[in-house]
Each structure stands twice: as C-alpha cells, then as structure tokens.
Design a protein around this motif. Structure first.
Motif, PDB file in Angstrom:
ATOM      1  N   ALA A  82     -38.952  -7.668 -30.574  1.00  0.00           N
ATOM      2  CA  ALA A  82     -39.368  -7.110 -29.494  1.00  0.00           C
ATOM      3  C   ALA A  82     -38.484  -7.550 -28.166  1.00  0.00           C
ATOM      4  CB  ALA A  82     -40.725  -7.383 -28.993  1.00  0.00           C
ATOM      5  N   ALA A  83     -38.106  -8.983 -28.498  1.00  0.00           N
ATOM      6  CA  ALA A  83     -37.301  -9.702 -27.545  1.00  0.00           C
ATOM      7  C   ALA A  83     -35.927  -9.189 -27.376  1.00  0.00           C
ATOM      8  CB  ALA A  83     -37.268 -11.304 -28.006  1.00  0.00           C
ATOM      9  N   ALA A  84     -35.373  -8.860 -28.794  1.00  0.00           N
ATOM     10  CA  ALA A  84     -34.199  -8.440 -29.016  1.00  0.00           C
ATOM     11  C   ALA A  84     -33.706  -7.034 -28.099  1.00  0.00           C
ATOM     12  CB  ALA A  84     -33.566  -8.462 -30.377  1.00  0.00           C
ATOM     13  N   TYR A  85     -34.994  -6.326 -28.530  1.00  0.00           N
ATOM     14  CA  TYR A  85     -34.897  -4.991 -27.774  1.00  0.00           C
ATOM     15  C   TYR A  85     -35.076  -4.953 -26.238  1.00  0.00           C
ATOM     16  CZ  TYR A  85     -35.689  -2.585 -32.351  1.00  0.00           C
ATOM     17  OH  TYR A  85     -35.312  -1.924 -33.528  1.00  0.00           O
ATOM     18  N   ALA A  86     -35.684  -5.927 -25.761  1.00  0.00           N
ATOM     19  CA  ALA A  86     -35.737  -6.278 -24.199  1.00  0.00           C
ATOM     20  C   ALA A  86     -34.457  -6.537 -23.783  1.00  0.00           C
ATOM     21  CB  ALA A  86     -36.767  -7.132 -24.082  1.00  0.00           C
ATOM     22  N   VAL A  87     -34.067  -7.594 -24.420  1.00  0.00           N
ATOM     23  CA  VAL A  87     -32.559  -8.025 -23.772  1.00  0.00           C
ATOM     24  C   VAL A  87     -31.545  -6.870 -23.862  1.00  0.00           C
ATOM     25  CG1 VAL A  87     -30.278  -9.395 -24.425  1.00  0.00           C
ATOM     26  CG2 VAL A  87     -32.657 -10.360 -24.570  1.00  0.00           C
ATOM     27  N   ALA A  88     -31.517  -5.959 -24.956  1.00  0.00           N
ATOM     28  CA  ALA A  88     -30.638  -4.743 -25.138  1.00  0.00           C
ATOM     29  C   ALA A  88     -31.067  -3.906 -23.971  1.00  0.00           C
ATOM     30  CB  ALA A  88     -30.835  -4.234 -26.517  1.00  0.00           C
ATOM     31  N   ARG A  89     -32.105  -3.555 -23.622  1.00  0.00           N
ATOM     32  CA  ARG A  89     -32.676  -2.679 -22.600  1.00  0.00           C
ATOM     33  C   ARG A  89     -32.146  -3.142 -21.211  1.00  0.00           C
ATOM     34  NH1 ARG A  89     -38.610  -3.273 -21.670  1.00  0.00           N
ATOM     35  NH2 ARG A  89     -37.589  -5.213 -20.361  1.00  0.00           N
ATOM     36  N   ASN A  90     -32.423  -4.603 -21.007  1.00  0.00           N
ATOM     37  CA  ASN A  90     -31.971  -5.012 -19.720  1.00  0.00           C
ATOM     38  C   ASN A  90     -30.431  -5.245 -19.578  1.00  0.00           C
ATOM     39  OD1 ASN A  90     -34.537  -5.557 -18.956  1.00  0.00           O
ATOM     40  ND2 ASN A  90     -34.486  -7.775 -19.911  1.00  0.00           N
ATOM     41  N   LEU A  91     -29.486  -5.201 -20.712  1.00  0.00           N
ATOM     42  CA  LEU A  91     -28.085  -5.371 -20.500  1.00  0.00           C
ATOM     43  C   LEU A  91     -27.678  -3.884 -20.364  1.00  0.00           C
ATOM     44  CD1 LEU A  91     -27.100  -7.773 -23.573  1.00  0.00           C
ATOM     45  CD2 LEU A  91     -26.661  -8.232 -21.003  1.00  0.00           C
ATOM     46  N   ALA A  92     -28.365  -3.010 -20.945  1.00  0.00           N
ATOM     47  CA  ALA A  92     -27.936  -1.464 -20.567  1.00  0.00           C
ATOM     48  C   ALA A  92     -28.217  -1.189 -19.250  1.00  0.00           C
ATOM     49  CB  ALA A  92     -28.767  -0.654 -21.727  1.00  0.00           C
ATOM     50  N   GLU A  93     -29.284  -1.556 -18.558  1.00  0.00           N
ATOM     51  CA  GLU A  93     -29.698  -1.488 -17.366  1.00  0.00           C
ATOM     52  C   GLU A  93     -28.231  -2.087 -16.268  1.00  0.00           C
ATOM     53  OE1 GLU A  93     -33.172  -1.116 -14.087  1.00  0.00           O
ATOM     54  OE2 GLU A  93     -33.503  -2.115 -16.073  1.00  0.00           O
ATOM     55  N   GLN A  94     -27.999  -3.367 -16.844  1.00  0.00           N
ATOM     56  CA  GLN A  94     -27.018  -3.762 -16.013  1.00  0.00           C
ATOM     57  C   GLN A  94     -25.834  -3.307 -15.885  1.00  0.00           C
ATOM     58  OE1 GLN A  94     -26.675  -8.055 -17.303  1.00  0.00           O
ATOM     59  NE2 GLN A  94     -28.811  -8.396 -17.058  1.00  0.00           N
ATOM     60  N   HIS A  95     -25.450  -2.569 -17.109  1.00  0.00           N
ATOM     61  CA  HIS A  95     -24.175  -1.664 -17.099  1.00  0.00           C
ATOM     62  C   HIS A  95     -24.200  -0.464 -16.900  1.00  0.00           C
ATOM     63  CE1 HIS A  95     -23.133  -5.404 -19.873  1.00  0.00           C
ATOM     64  NE2 HIS A  95     -21.775  -5.091 -19.508  1.00  0.00           N
ATOM     65  N   GLY A  96     -25.514  -0.048 -16.396  1.00  0.00           N
ATOM     66  CA  GLY A  96     -25.485   1.282 -16.029  1.00  0.00           C
ATOM     67  C   GLY A  96     -25.513   2.371 -16.968  1.00  0.00           C
ATOM     68  N   VAL A  97     -26.047   2.128 -18.247  1.00  0.00           N
ATOM     69  CA  VAL A  97     -25.810   3.208 -19.566  1.00  0.00           C
ATOM     70  C   VAL A  97     -27.596   3.613 -19.936  1.00  0.00           C
ATOM     71  CG1 VAL A  97     -25.208   3.394 -21.792  1.00  0.00           C
ATOM     72  CG2 VAL A  97     -24.031   1.728 -20.392  1.00  0.00           C
ATOM     73  N   ALA A  98     -27.587   4.670 -19.153  1.00  0.00           N
ATOM     74  CA  ALA A  98     -29.070   5.178 -19.114  1.00  0.00           C
ATOM     75  C   ALA A  98     -29.543   5.267 -20.666  1.00  0.00           C
ATOM     76  CB  ALA A  98     -29.187   6.495 -18.384  1.00  0.00           C
ATOM     77  N   GLY A  99     -28.582   6.118 -21.530  1.00  0.00           N
ATOM     78  CA  GLY A  99     -28.989   6.406 -22.800  1.00  0.00           C
ATOM     79  C   GLY A  99     -29.389   5.177 -23.707  1.00  0.00           C
TER      80      GLY A  99
END
Length: 694
Positions: free
Chosen positions: A455-472
C-alpha cells in the motif's frame, strides 16, 4: 316541412354530430368539432367547392418529444379534415408516420399517413445543414423533376449543387475566395491560422470573410470560427467551375501551409492542455493523411498524447471516397493512435491484430514504430501470449528509446506473471520513475502478503504521478492501492475506492476501472451484494480480453467463498483459475486461492517467492498459527464460523485482521478522519499531506 326534412336527411350524413351534441363541451370534445367544418365544406356544390390551405408555422412550439398533449389535439384536427391542405413547418421533423408513437398520438404509422414523404425532406435537411440557399436549390430541383412527369426520389437530392459554389463565391474578392478554399481544409480556425493557411501576409481578407453568414462563431471553441458544413464539403468536393478554381497541387500546397501553421501554434502553446493537444492532433492528422504529408510535429504531439494515458478519441473522420488501408506514415500514425484509444472498448485480440498491421507495414519512423511494438507487446501480454510479448518488450528495451523504461517494466511484469518474483523484484529496483518502479514493487509485494509495504508503494507511485501530471498512472496506482485496502480493512477500502473512482473521472482506462470494481467486490466479501456484480464483471473481463483482470476477479471470488467457509466453492474457483492460467501466467493465483480457503496444495508452489513459500505463509497467507501477523486461521471460530450474522467469521487467513466484521458502507459510518490502519502512508485528501505510519 320540406326544408326541415332536407336538413334532417343532410345532418344524418354527419356521422359524429349526435355524439358531439351529447358530449360535454370540454377540450376533448372541442377537438372533434373540426369534423363539422369538414362536413360543411363537403356539402358545397361542385362549382363552389374549394380546398382551404392551413399553415401551422413554428410547430416546435407545440411541445417536446415527451409531452405531446397539444400535438395530439392538433393531429386530431388534421385527421378530421381530409378535404383541407395543411402545411406544417418547424425546426423538428414531423413524426406522425412513426409507428413507435402509438399510444402518444391517436393516428400513427405509415398506414395512417400513407402520403408522408418524409424521406425527401430528411435527405435535403441532412445535406443542407439548414443553409437557405441549398433549400432553395433543392425546391427548384424538386419542381423541375415533377414537371418531367417523374416522381422525385430521395437519391435525387443526395449530392452537391455546383451552383452553390458559384452563388457563394460570386460576391467574394479573389483574396477572400483564396481564404475560403484554404479554411475549408480545417475543422475550425482563428484569424492567424486562416491567414497562414492561405499564405497571405495580411489578415484583412480573413477578417472580412468571417463576417459572412456561412462562417459560424463559437466563442467557447478551441478555435472560434468554423465554416458552415455544407459550404465546406461543397467547396472541397463539388465540381468547381470558377475561373480561379484550384488544381490538385494548389490544394496540396494549402494543406502543407495549414499543417505548418497548426504546428507553429502547437509549438508555441504553454502548459499541458489536453483539449488543445487533441484538437491539434485531429486537425493535423486529417491533413497529413488526406494529402500524404510528412509527419513533422505530429510525431511529438503523438508522444504527448500517449504520455498521459488518457486516451480520448483521436481518429479524424474517414477520408472522402471511403479509401482505406495503411499506405503512408500518416495513415499508420492515424491507425496507431486510433487503435490505442479504441483498445479501451475492444477485445485485446482486435487491438493486437490492428497493431500487427501497423508494425508490419514498416511506415513509421523508428521511435513511433517502437511505440507500436510496445503496445502490441502489452496487448499480447493481456491475451496470455507471454513469449511474443517478451520478444517485443525486449526489442523496445534494447532500443534505448523513450519507451525503454516502460519496456523494462513490461519485462518485470512478465517475470511476475510467470511467478519469478526474485527476477521481477531485482528488475523493479532499477526502473526509477519512468519505469513506474513503485507501482511495480507494489504489484510484487501484495501477492506475498506484504500489504502494508505494498500500500505504501502504491501511495508513493500515486503521489509521484500527481507531481509529474500523469493522470492515468495516478488513477492506476490508486486503483491498486484500493484493491490492497479491500483485502485489509473494508472501512478504509471505502475511502480508497472512492478516491480511485474520482481519479478515473474523465479518463478512459478499462483495465483500471475493472480493478476498482473488483476491489469493491473484495470489500463486500461475505455479503450477498458481493456476488451480485460478479457475473457482470466476469462477462466484462472476458469481453475485454484482459487475463490479469479475469485472474484477479477469480481470486476475489475465492476470497468471498473463503470468508463464508465454503471450501467446495473455493475448490471450484481453483479449477477455474487453473484453466485460466494454463499457459503458466498467474498460475500462483491458484496457490493463493488454496491458502485463502485453508486447502492444502497438491504439490510444491509453482512460484519462486522472494523469501520462500514458508515465509509467505508466516505472513498470514496460509499460516495455521493465530499469533502470526494477528490473523486467525480458517476454522478457528467453532460452529459459528462463516455465518453471516456472527461478529467474526471464518475469514480467509490472507489479508484479514482478527477483528474483521461485516463491511459497513461509508455512508453509514459516523464522520471521522480517514484511517491509515495497516496501510502505511496515505494522502490526506483535504490538505494534501502524507501522514506517517501508525
């Protein structure tokens, strides 16, 4: 007395008179009174008989397609007066000859209105787009055909009128005509784009042209102006007899100018506006395809389109003349991007077939060819053809291009699918952000029962995607996190599923949407509603051709039956999983189903776990020790195990804490801060902060 007898005999011929005299004088009765007028007209001597003409204009004001009470009364008037000629005009098509309206109107269907020639006006309306000049020419053609003694047919009006061009261009200056032909190549335009497409140095001709009635304005559009549809198609397609008509080479030069002008605007844009990007691509792809132009800036735009994983419909309309096939690089790029967008709505076998045609043509530049190879490999992986997928991923990874990190991620996925977790984990550690390292890590950890780190890994992945503006990528990572939460804590899963649904808004990600729905199924495991959607989900996953979603769905069903202590049904799920994973991919899901149901494995585990199968069992997947990870093994609740009404039930020994109870919908819970129990860092959606481990 003689006159009275004549009157009585005459009135006896009026069929509805007696009923009308006896009826209450209400609106319903009054609507039948026109019959009396029609009867009076019919009694006139032949030399004095006339046919009144009644015009009903703006008929759309009568009502809408749902409320037809007034229309029903007016139709009754028309029906009761067959010796009158009614002319009904308006913006909406008269639907009285449509049998589907039976019950809403008194007289419907072709039998009631045999003279309804609606096919003629329908064709004329479709072709004219409401342009009065076209309607005028159509009426003249209709009358001319009637004068020859032939009955006009709808096909007589399914063409452009050359006179339309002559009458449109007659009062335009040469520069205005030049701009008109140039902008007919564009779906929409602004003044700089129209001027550049025409190759002029000053905007005055374009400025005068946009004041013409056949140029429409939409201030909310990406470009504010567009040419009337009929004028545009006629200027481009009809036989132009003007003295300054364009040759095919003139049209090609104009297309090159228009494509270059679009490219300049695309390069000058700021920010990441998806609407603008899609607009530039649609217009540019149509020009490049129809006139066999070089790709130029379209290649960079295609990469920008793919990078966000949003997948809006991108294909331009089919070219005139119905020609098909992949003959140029532009054809190949149109087919590639259209296939990537359509794959969210088609079986993966169709996607693979279309991408195979693109890659076999060999028309794309090297980097775009790798794009086609990569997504073909993804489709092959979804279809279970791991060998072909591995070859494609390896080819792209070895190429070192833009998709090389993604291809290495694909190789890690293929290793994980085969159950080779050590290789997958070693590869994941080298991927970095561009290879989606943290999401891949989460995909490896949760089958091992490491739910908190996953769950922590997925949260980091989600937050990084938000920082990079990759919605998918953001939505995909959150969907996987929701699945982990569903296995861990139903109350927390409500929050995570809700967030995943929010992040999917406006995106077209079929596989991710299926994962979110499967997460909801896992959250509701052990309750009747848990199975209500399972059949629909199974049909959708099979229709999509996504093996991963099918396997996760079966695992969710195994979990549901394990929660209820239904070991025989868990065995049935295991049989389905073995059939589904007979190619070897996801075969370890059958092992997980055994663990969930407390069933012994028929042999050694087929997977190469990172730290061995026994360590996986010790974390709770198949442990018989209640003290391990705070989990209770199957059968530990005595005679009440698995009963719906008991506070604690025989939950699967995988992923479920001992105090797990029936899932409660989020709306039924008192207001509280989002829980982080067992899930590690999660985003606080109210303030955007990340809370520490608890």
């Amino acid at each position: 007395m003689r006159e009275r007898r004549q009157t009585v005999r005459a009135l006896a011929g009026c069929a509805r008179l007696a009923d009308l005299l006896e009826a209450e004088c209400d609106l319903e009765a009054l609507s039948f009174y026109p019959h009396l007028l029609a009867w009076e007209l019919a009694q006139l001597p032949a030399d004095k008989r006339v046919m009144p003409v009644i015009l009903l204009d703006t008929f759309e004001d009568v009502g809408d397609r749902t409320h037809r009470d007034l229309e029903r009364l007016i139709q009754r008037v028309v029906w009761l007066m067959p010796n009158c000629f009614f002319v009904i005009t308006g913006r909406s098509r008269l639907q009285w000859a449509d049998g589907a309206l039976q019950g809403q109107l008194d007289y419907t269907g072709p039998a009631a209105w045999p003279g309804d020639q609606r096919r003629h006006p329908q064709v004329i309306t479709d072709r004219s787009h409401g342009l009065p000049l076209y309607l005028d020419l159509s009426v003249m053609r209709f009358l001319e055909i009637r004068r020859t003694g032939r009955t006009p047919q709808p096909s007589d009006f399914d063409h452009d009128f050359p006179a339309l061009i002559a009458r449109t261009l007659s009062d335009l200056t040469p520069d205005e005509r030049h701009v008109l032909r140039s902008i007919s190549l564009l779906d929409a335009f602004d003044l700089p784009l129209a001027t550049a497409a025409a190759g002029l140095r000053h905007e005055a001709p374009a400025l005068r042209l946009i004041e013409r009635p056949f140029v429409r304005e939409n201030v909310f559009g990406l470009w504010p102006y567009h040419l009337h549809g009929l004028i545009r198609s006629t200027v481009r397609g009809a036989d132009d007899q003007a003295e300054d008509r364009w040759s095919p080479r003139d049209w090609e030069h104009a297309a090159k100018r228009a494509l270059a002008a679009l490219g300049e605007q695309y390069s000058a844009r700021t920010g990441r506006d998806r609407l603008l990007l899609v607009g530039y691509l649609r217009q540019g792809l149509a020009l490049a395809r129809d006139f066999r132009l070089d790709l130029g800036w379209l290649a960079d735009a295609a990469w920008a389109y793919v990078g966000d994983s949003v997948w809006e419909p991108i294909a331009p309309p089919a070219r005139d003349g119905g020609a098909s096939g992949v003959a140029t690089a532009a054809d190949a790029l149109v087919e590639l991007l259209a296939t990537l967008a359509r794959r969210q709505h088609e079986h993966r076998s169709i996607t693979a077939s279309r991408l195979t045609a693109v890659t076999s043509a060999g028309l794309l530049p090297a980097d775009l060819h790798e794009m086609a190879v990569y997504y073909l490999a993804k489709a092959q992986r979804d279809l279970g053809d791991s060998a072909a997928s591995r070859r494609g991923m390896q080819l792209v990874a070895d190429g070192g291009g833009r998709l090389a990190p993604a291809a290495r991620r694909g190789l890690a996925h293929l290793a994980r699918l085969a159950g080779d977790f050590p290789t997958a984990y070693d590869t994941a550690r080298t991927l970095g952000w561009h290879g989606r390292q943290h999401r891949v890590k989460g995909d490896i950890l949760w089958p091992h029962g490491d739910m908190g780190p996953a769950a922590a890994a997925y949260a980091v992945a989600r937050n990084l995607a938000e920082q990079h503006g990759v919605a998918g990528e953001r939505a995909t990572s959150q969907a996987q996190r929701a699945l982990v939460a569903a296995f861990t804590d139903p109350a927390v899963a409500d929050d995570e599923i809700h967030l995943a649904e929010q992040l999917l808004t406006g995106l077209d990600l079929r596989a991710t949407s299926l994962i979110v729905r499967i997460a909801a199924l896992v959250r509701d495991a052990g309750t009747p509603r848990g199975l209500e959607v399972a059949c629909d989900l199974r049909a959708e996953t099979r229709g999509a051709g996504i093996t991963a979603a099918e396997a996760v769905l079966e695992l969710a069903l195994a979990f549901h039956h394990a929660v209820l202590g239904e070991q025989d049904k868990v065995r049935a799920v295991v049989d389905r999983l073995r059939e589904l994973t007979r190619t070897g991919d996801y075969a370890y899901y059958a092992d997980l189903a055994h663990y969930m149901g407390g069933l012994p494995l028929p042999g050694p585990s087929c997977a190469q776990w990172i730290d061995g199968a026994e360590a996986v069992r010790a974390r709770g997947i198949a442990s018989s020790n209640p003290a391990v990870s705070g989990l209770e093994p199957a059968g530990s609740h005595g005679p009440d195990s698995g009963r719906t009404g008991s506070k604690t039930r025989t939950a699967s020994p995988i992923y479920r804490p001992t105090n797990w109870t029936r899932p409660v919908r989020r709306s039924a819970l008192p207001p509280r801060a989002p829980s982080t129990k067992g899930l590690g860092p999660r985003a606080d959606r109210r303030e955007g902060a990340v809370t520490p481990w608890r």
